[in-house]
Design an enzyme around this catalytic site. Structure first.
Site, short mmCIF file in Angstrom:
data_model
loop_
_atom_site.label_atom_id
_atom_site.label_comp_id
_atom_site.label_asym_id
_atom_site.label_seq_id
_atom_site.Cartn_x
_atom_site.Cartn_y
_atom_site.Cartn_z
CE LYS A 188 45.34 34.59 34.09
NZ LYS A 188 44.07 34.67 34.76
CG HIS B 160 47.47 37.88 38.74
ND1 HIS B 160 46.47 37.01 39.09
CD2 HIS B 160 47.18 38.33 37.50
CE1 HIS B 160 45.60 36.94 38.08
NE2 HIS B 160 46.01 37.73 37.10
CD GLU C 24 44.83 33.86 38.22
OE1 GLU C 24 45.94 33.57 37.74
OE2 GLU C 24 43.84 34.16 37.53
CD GLU D 229 44.64 41.69 36.09
OE1 GLU D 229 44.59 41.45 34.88
OE2 GLU D 229 45.12 40.90 36.92
C1 PEP Z 1 44.50 38.17 34.27
O1 PEP Z 1 44.45 37.16 34.95
O2 PEP Z 1 45.45 38.97 34.40
C2 PEP Z 1 43.41 38.39 33.32
C3 PEP Z 1 43.15 39.61 32.98
O3 PEP Z 1 42.75 37.26 32.87
P1 PEP Z 1 41.56 37.22 31.79
O4 PEP Z 1 41.90 38.18 30.70
O5 PEP Z 1 41.53 35.80 31.33
O6 PEP Z 1 40.31 37.63 32.52
#
Ligand code: PEP
Length: 252
Positions: A11, A96, A98, A168
């Site tokens: 990130k 992603h 975000e 995710e």
């Molecule tokens: C991500 O943002 O791809 C992720 C999996 O973050 P985290 O492992 O911090 O939850």
């Protein structure tokens, strides 16, 4: 046979110097360690060249966290897929949550990014996942299927076969809340089935589907042991060499 992959998503963390030091530490830690997965470091754009130079390409693939949806030209501040590929990076994270939430990346935009990534020889790690309200309303299957269909299902079978999917759940990202191994297996199997219905069993069976969301050394083993989970996309725990190594070595 599909590959197991553990990919770190840094990130917007680490300065260039810190990032190179982290990459070198992971590179050192991998020496002499037999792994059951491919290892990927997805870093900020500006780190790519230096991280590519710092690691053993036979052990670590380097990736970017995004690329532009345009080929080239007057798009101030953007970085094209060709530019990413020219650094020696091999992967790019696309879609992603975000990027979808904060930068308004739509299914259409992501579709263009995927095409450009593939055209430049990059392997897209394409992220899908539902927000908490969608999970609570039991809409997660529909949400994930739509994300995959809208951005990926115009690809030829040959191109789709180059995609890595990362499931995710947004409610698990950076929250410390992890999907249970059974929840991950359930939706990974659904994703594979969705792919099979469009591209057939062989391509579905060969597609790597990673889990992401508060994955750490203490829970990675149980999640990765599920038959349809082929590794992880790791955020916070990828920022320390020892926790990232704990996840890389979590396969049974
Ligand atoms: C991500 O943002 O791809 C992720 C999996 O973050 P985290 O492992 O911090 O939850």
């Amino acid at each position: 046979m599909r590959k197991n992959i553990v990919a770190g998503n840094w990130k917007m963390n680490t300065t260039l110097q810190e990032g190179v030091a982290l990459a070198k530490e992971i590179n050192e830690a991998l020496k002499g360690v037999e792994t059951k997965c491919d290892v990927v470091l997805a870093t900020p754009f500006i780190h790519l060249v230096s991280v590519v130079e710092a690691v053993d390409a036979a052990r670590i693939g380097v990736g970017d966290e995004n690329c532009a949806d345009k080929v080239e030209g007057a798009y101030t501040g953007e970085v094209s897929a060709a530019m990413v590929a020219s650094t020696g990076a091999k992967y790019v994270i696309l879609g992603h949550s975000e990027r979808r939430a904060y930068y308004h990346e739509t299914a259409e935009i992501l579709k263009d990014k995927v095409v450009l990534a593939l055209a430049n020889g990059l392997t897209p790690i394409f992220c899908v996942g539902e927000v908490l309200e969608e999970r609570e309303a039991e809409k997660h299957f529909d949400v994930v299927a739509a994300q995959i269909k809208e951005s990926l299902f115009d690809l030829t079978a040959e191109d789709f076969a180059k995609i890595v999917i990362a499931y995710e759940p947004v409610w698990a990202i950076g929250t410390g809340k992890t999907a249970t191994a059974d929840q991950a297996q359930e939706i990974h199997a659904f994703i594979r089935q969705t792919i099979a219905e469009k591209y057939g069993n062989e391509i579905a069976e060969n597609t790597s589907i990673l889990y992401g969301g508060s994955c750490k050394p203490s829970n990675a083993g149980e999640i990765f042991a599920k038959p349809d989970v082929d590794g992880g996309l790791i955020g916070g725990a990828a920022l320390k060499a020892d926790s990232f190594m704990g996840i890389i070595t979590a396969f049974e």
